[in-house]
Design a protein around this motif. Structure first.
Motif, PDB file in Angstrom:
ATOM      1  N   LEU A 134       0.836  -1.207   0.000  1.00 30.63           N
ATOM      2  CA  LEU A 134       0.000   0.000   0.000  1.00 30.63           C
ATOM      3  C   LEU A 134       0.869   1.253   0.000  1.00 30.63           C
ATOM      4  CD1 LEU A 134      -2.991   0.942   0.173  1.00 30.63           C
ATOM      5  CD2 LEU A 134      -2.694   1.022   2.654  1.00 30.63           C
ATOM      6  N   MET A 135       1.975   1.215   0.725  1.00 30.64           N
ATOM      7  CA  MET A 135       2.896   2.346   0.804  1.00 30.64           C
ATOM      8  C   MET A 135       3.429   2.716  -0.573  1.00 30.64           C
ATOM      9  SD  MET A 135       6.430   2.578   3.045  1.00 30.64           S
ATOM     10  CE  MET A 135       7.309   1.347   2.062  1.00 30.64           C
ATOM     11  N   SER A 136       3.841   1.706  -1.335  1.00 28.93           N
ATOM     12  CA  SER A 136       4.394   1.961  -2.663  1.00 28.93           C
ATOM     13  C   SER A 136       3.355   2.599  -3.581  1.00 28.93           C
ATOM     14  CB  SER A 136       4.904   0.652  -3.265  1.00 28.93           C
ATOM     15  OG  SER A 136       5.364   0.846  -4.584  1.00 28.93           O
ATOM     16  N   ALA A 137       2.153   2.030  -3.608  1.00 24.74           N
ATOM     17  CA  ALA A 137       1.103   2.561  -4.479  1.00 24.74           C
ATOM     18  C   ALA A 137       0.709   3.976  -4.082  1.00 24.74           C
ATOM     19  CB  ALA A 137      -0.114   1.633  -4.426  1.00 24.74           C
ATOM     20  N   ALA A 138       0.583   4.208  -2.773  1.00 21.87           N
ATOM     21  CA  ALA A 138       0.163   5.528  -2.301  1.00 21.87           C
ATOM     22  C   ALA A 138       1.205   6.597  -2.611  1.00 21.87           C
ATOM     23  CB  ALA A 138      -0.102   5.472  -0.794  1.00 21.87           C
ATOM     24  N   THR A 139       2.475   6.244  -2.544  1.00 22.04           N
ATOM     25  CA  THR A 139       3.538   7.213  -2.814  1.00 22.04           C
ATOM     26  C   THR A 139       3.551   7.640  -4.268  1.00 22.04           C
ATOM     27  OG1 THR A 139       4.887   6.291  -1.019  1.00 22.04           O
ATOM     28  CG2 THR A 139       6.027   7.607  -2.677  1.00 22.04           C
ATOM     29  N   VAL A 140       3.318   6.693  -5.176  1.00 26.19           N
ATOM     30  CA  VAL A 140       3.245   7.049  -6.593  1.00 26.19           C
ATOM     31  C   VAL A 140       2.083   8.000  -6.836  1.00 26.19           C
ATOM     32  CG1 VAL A 140       2.910   6.160  -8.924  1.00 26.19           C
ATOM     33  CG2 VAL A 140       4.320   4.888  -7.323  1.00 26.19           C
ATOM     34  N   LEU A 141       0.941   7.718  -6.215  1.00 25.21           N
ATOM     35  CA  LEU A 141      -0.219   8.588  -6.381  1.00 25.21           C
ATOM     36  C   LEU A 141       0.032   9.980  -5.808  1.00 25.21           C
ATOM     37  CD1 LEU A 141      -3.455   6.504  -5.691  1.00 25.21           C
ATOM     38  CD2 LEU A 141      -2.859   7.753  -7.759  1.00 25.21           C
ATOM     39  N   ARG A 142       0.680  10.025  -4.667  1.00 26.72           N
ATOM     40  CA  ARG A 142       0.899  11.298  -3.976  1.00 26.72           C
ATOM     41  C   ARG A 142       1.922  12.187  -4.703  1.00 26.72           C
ATOM     42  NH1 ARG A 142      -0.614  14.657   0.504  1.00 26.72           N
ATOM     43  NH2 ARG A 142       1.252  15.589   1.394  1.00 26.72           N
ATOM     44  N   LYS A 146       8.454   8.518 -10.999  1.00 24.51           N
ATOM     45  CA  LYS A 146       8.717   7.301 -11.769  1.00 24.51           C
ATOM     46  C   LYS A 146       9.258   6.268 -10.791  1.00 24.51           C
ATOM     47  CE  LYS A 146      11.431   9.110 -14.893  1.00 24.51           C
ATOM     48  NZ  LYS A 146      12.326   9.180 -16.088  1.00 24.51           N
ATOM     49  N   ASN A 147       8.562   5.161 -10.691  1.00 20.71           N
ATOM     50  CA  ASN A 147       8.806   4.248  -9.590  1.00 20.71           C
ATOM     51  C   ASN A 147       9.102   2.840 -10.097  1.00 20.71           C
ATOM     52  OD1 ASN A 147       8.840   3.648  -6.762  1.00 20.71           O
ATOM     53  ND2 ASN A 147       6.853   2.643  -6.993  1.00 20.71           N
ATOM     54  N   ALA A 148       9.934   2.121  -9.354  1.00 21.86           N
ATOM     55  CA  ALA A 148      10.195   0.707  -9.629  1.00 21.86           C
ATOM     56  C   ALA A 148      10.448   0.028  -8.298  1.00 21.86           C
ATOM     57  CB  ALA A 148      11.393   0.535 -10.560  1.00 21.86           C
ATOM     58  N   VAL A 149      10.297  -1.280  -8.281  1.00 21.01           N
ATOM     59  CA  VAL A 149      10.543  -2.039  -7.061  1.00 21.01           C
ATOM     60  C   VAL A 149      11.201  -3.356  -7.430  1.00 21.01           C
ATOM     61  CG1 VAL A 149       8.235  -3.089  -7.066  1.00 21.01           C
ATOM     62  CG2 VAL A 149       9.525  -2.921  -4.922  1.00 21.01           C
ATOM     63  N   VAL A 150      12.197  -3.736  -6.636  1.00 18.88           N
ATOM     64  CA  VAL A 150      12.890  -5.010  -6.835  1.00 18.88           C
ATOM     65  C   VAL A 150      12.152  -6.077  -6.030  1.00 18.88           C
ATOM     66  CG1 VAL A 150      15.047  -6.282  -6.555  1.00 18.88           C
ATOM     67  CG2 VAL A 150      15.090  -3.849  -7.162  1.00 18.88           C
ATOM     68  N   VAL A 151      11.744  -7.156  -6.695  1.00 20.78           N
ATOM     69  CA  VAL A 151      10.968  -8.191  -6.024  1.00 20.78           C
ATOM     70  C   VAL A 151      11.515  -9.578  -6.361  1.00 20.78           C
ATOM     71  CG1 VAL A 151       8.873  -6.780  -6.090  1.00 20.78           C
ATOM     72  CG2 VAL A 151       9.292  -8.461  -7.891  1.00 20.78           C
ATOM     73  N   ARG A 152      11.257 -10.489  -5.474  1.00 17.34           N
ATOM     74  CA  ARG A 152      11.479 -11.907  -5.754  1.00 17.34           C
ATOM     75  C   ARG A 152      10.156 -12.461  -6.246  1.00 17.34           C
ATOM     76  NH1 ARG A 152      10.161 -16.643  -3.602  1.00 17.34           N
ATOM     77  NH2 ARG A 152      11.580 -18.423  -3.740  1.00 17.34           N
ATOM     78  N   PRO A 153      10.075 -12.946  -7.495  1.00 17.47           N
ATOM     79  CA  PRO A 153       8.802 -13.463  -8.014  1.00 17.47           C
ATOM     80  C   PRO A 153       8.240 -14.564  -7.127  1.00 17.47           C
ATOM     81  CG  PRO A 153      10.402 -13.228  -9.786  1.00 17.47           C
ATOM     82  CD  PRO A 153      11.158 -13.002  -8.503  1.00 17.47           C
ATOM     83  N   SER A 168       1.832  -2.877 -10.223  1.00 19.30           N
ATOM     84  CA  SER A 168       2.070  -2.024 -11.394  1.00 19.30           C
ATOM     85  C   SER A 168       0.849  -1.192 -11.759  1.00 19.30           C
ATOM     86  CB  SER A 168       2.488  -2.888 -12.592  1.00 19.30           C
ATOM     87  OG  SER A 168       1.477  -3.824 -12.918  1.00 19.30           O
ATOM     88  N   ARG A 169      -0.162  -1.187 -10.908  1.00 16.03           N
ATOM     89  CA  ARG A 169      -1.422  -0.500 -11.237  1.00 16.03           C
ATOM     90  C   ARG A 169      -1.216   0.977 -11.575  1.00 16.03           C
ATOM     91  NH1 ARG A 169      -6.741  -0.027 -11.140  1.00 16.03           N
ATOM     92  NH2 ARG A 169      -7.738   1.697 -10.034  1.00 16.03           N
ATOM     93  N   PHE A 170      -0.290   1.630 -10.894  1.00 18.32           N
ATOM     94  CA  PHE A 170      -0.075   3.061 -11.124  1.00 18.32           C
ATOM     95  C   PHE A 170       1.246   3.321 -11.855  1.00 18.32           C
ATOM     96  CE2 PHE A 170      -2.730   2.751  -7.263  1.00 18.32           C
ATOM     97  CZ  PHE A 170      -3.883   3.316  -7.786  1.00 18.32           C
ATOM     98  N   GLY A 171       1.720   2.304 -12.567  1.00 17.41           N
ATOM     99  CA  GLY A 171       2.894   2.492 -13.407  1.00 17.41           C
ATOM    100  C   GLY A 171       4.206   2.032 -12.815  1.00 17.41           C
ATOM    101  N   THR A 172       4.178   1.431 -11.641  1.00 15.05           N
ATOM    102  CA  THR A 172       5.416   0.941 -11.032  1.00 15.05           C
ATOM    103  C   THR A 172       6.014  -0.182 -11.881  1.00 15.05           C
ATOM    104  OG1 THR A 172       4.723   1.509  -8.791  1.00 15.05           O
ATOM    105  CG2 THR A 172       6.394  -0.211  -9.010  1.00 15.05           C
ATOM    106  N   GLU A 173       7.311  -0.072 -12.161  1.00 11.04           N
ATOM    107  CA  GLU A 173       8.009  -1.110 -12.904  1.00 11.04           C
ATOM    108  C   GLU A 173       8.446  -2.214 -11.940  1.00 11.04           C
ATOM    109  OE1 GLU A 173      12.068  -1.772 -15.590  1.00 11.04           O
ATOM    110  OE2 GLU A 173      11.581   0.209 -14.765  1.00 11.04           O
ATOM    111  N   ILE A 174       8.206  -3.459 -12.321  1.00 14.78           N
ATOM    112  CA  ILE A 174       8.584  -4.596 -11.491  1.00 14.78           C
ATOM    113  C   ILE A 174       9.925  -5.134 -11.984  1.00 14.78           C
ATOM    114  CG2 ILE A 174       7.880  -6.831 -10.599  1.00 14.78           C
ATOM    115  CD1 ILE A 174       6.033  -4.432  -9.892  1.00 14.78           C
ATOM    116  N   ILE A 175      10.913  -5.154 -11.100  1.00 18.36           N
ATOM    117  CA  ILE A 175      12.251  -5.622 -11.447  1.00 18.36           C
ATOM    118  C   ILE A 175      12.514  -6.947 -10.729  1.00 18.36           C
ATOM    119  CG2 ILE A 175      14.713  -5.113 -11.412  1.00 18.36           C
ATOM    120  CD1 ILE A 175      14.014  -2.155 -11.242  1.00 18.36           C
ATOM    121  N   PRO A 176      12.585  -8.065 -11.463  1.00 17.00           N
ATOM    122  CA  PRO A 176      12.908  -9.340 -10.810  1.00 17.00           C
ATOM    123  C   PRO A 176      14.275  -9.283 -10.143  1.00 17.00           C
ATOM    124  CG  PRO A 176      12.084  -9.696 -13.040  1.00 17.00           C
ATOM    125  CD  PRO A 176      12.347  -8.224 -12.900  1.00 17.00           C
TER     126      PRO A 176
END
Length: 306
Positions: A134-142, A146-153, A168-176
């Motif tokens: 929720l923090m990531s999504a809210a920050t992009v909206l606020r 340009k946002n990306a996050v490193v994740v373990r699939p 990725s709903r608000f444009g966040t790029e997902i980086i494996p």
């Protein structure tokens, strides 16, 4: 034919999971959080093995300063927190600039803005704490960054597909995670904000052993390495649940990194600084951290026979 059937089943499961998430998103957020607390009570009874793993971690860290009854009560609060999170995450589908203040408040967001003004991109230091999704999504909206996050699939493909859609709903790029370095190095050129959750165990060849909650923890050295190489600022960011149910999203000022010219030393000292920042929040809000993870699984060579 078997492959096609397997793909079709995976797609069907994903569709069913998304349907459930969409239904949950329509439940008013305070009612959803209440349902999450009730669900947490059930989880505590049904998932005893996972619950015992978190309790064991609590004993290892706080066992000398906290009686068993308090540890058990804290463990129940941890379960309740993450059960609520399950019911909160679907509300990412409902987030908008008009209703954002129902879910979150922001503290010191100017720290991120100042760091972005350097034009070198920003690495966000955070962990599996509060409600990081929720923090990531809210920050992009606020802030409209340009946002990306490193994740373990996720191991389960339909779940990974669902999480990717929400993230990725608000444009966040997902980086494996396994292919992250090239993307991390490009953050400076694109002036992008990249979130890195640095609180999980890694294999010995991926990290360095630095203290975390007074125990040696193998911690990913990638953030310290790429921050030194690019000169991109590192800004800590965490979310804390408030009494009214909203999350306070806290930005700290840029971390001052060691730059002595001794590459190995600097990586170790800066990674230790990152751990100290995460540790500060875990100690202050212990019910917000994901204690179910085997954080100290990788052991230093000298402790293997211990």
């Amino acid at each position: 034919m078997a492959f096609k059937n397997s793909a079709a089943v995976s797609t069907w499961i994903y569709g069913a999971m998304y349907g459930v998430v969409k239904i949950l998103s329509w439940i008013p957020i305070r009612a959803a959080q209440f349902m999450g607390r009730i669900f947490g009570l059930l989880m505590g009874r049904l998932l005893k093995r996972r619950v015992s793993s978190s309790l064991e971690n609590l004993r290892c860290v706080f066992g000398q300063v906290m009686p068993e009854s308090e540890l058990i009560a804290l463990n129940q609060r941890i379960i309740a927190h993450f059960a609520q999170m399950i019911f909160e995450i679907p509300h990412i589908l409902r987030l908008s600039p008009n209703n954002l203040d129902r879910y979150v408040t922001f503290q010191n967001e100017k720290a991120l803005i100042r760091a972005l003004e350097k034009g070198k991109g920003v690495f966000i230091l955070t962990g599996h704490f509060g409600n990081w999704e929720l923090m990531s999504a809210a920050t992009v909206l606020r802030l409209g960054v340009k946002n990306a996050v490193v994740v373990r699939p996720a191991d389960f493909e339909p779940a990974d597909r669902l999480l990717t859609r929400l993230r990725s709903r608000f444009g966040t790029e997902i980086i494996p995670k396994r292919r992250a370095m090239k993307k991390l190095l490009s953050a400076e050129k694109e002036n992008k904000v990249i979130g890195i959750l640095l609180d999980q165990n890694v294999d010995w060849y991926e990290g360095v052993f630095v203290p975390f909650l007074s125990k040696p923890a193998c911690t990913n050295k990638g953030l310290a390495l790429v921050a030194a190489r690019t000169g991109s600022p590192v800004v800590p960011m965490f979310s804390v649940r408030q009494p009214d149910g909203r999350y306070r999203i806290i930005f700290e000022d840029e971390v001052i990194l060691d730059q002595t010219g001794d590459k190995i030393r600097d990586i170790e000292k800066n990674t230790e600084k990152f751990n100290q920042i995460i540790e500060k929040y875990v100690k202050k809000y212990p019910d917000h951290w994901f204690w179910f993870h085997k954080r100290w699984k990788t052991k230093p060579y000298c402790l293997l026979d211990a």
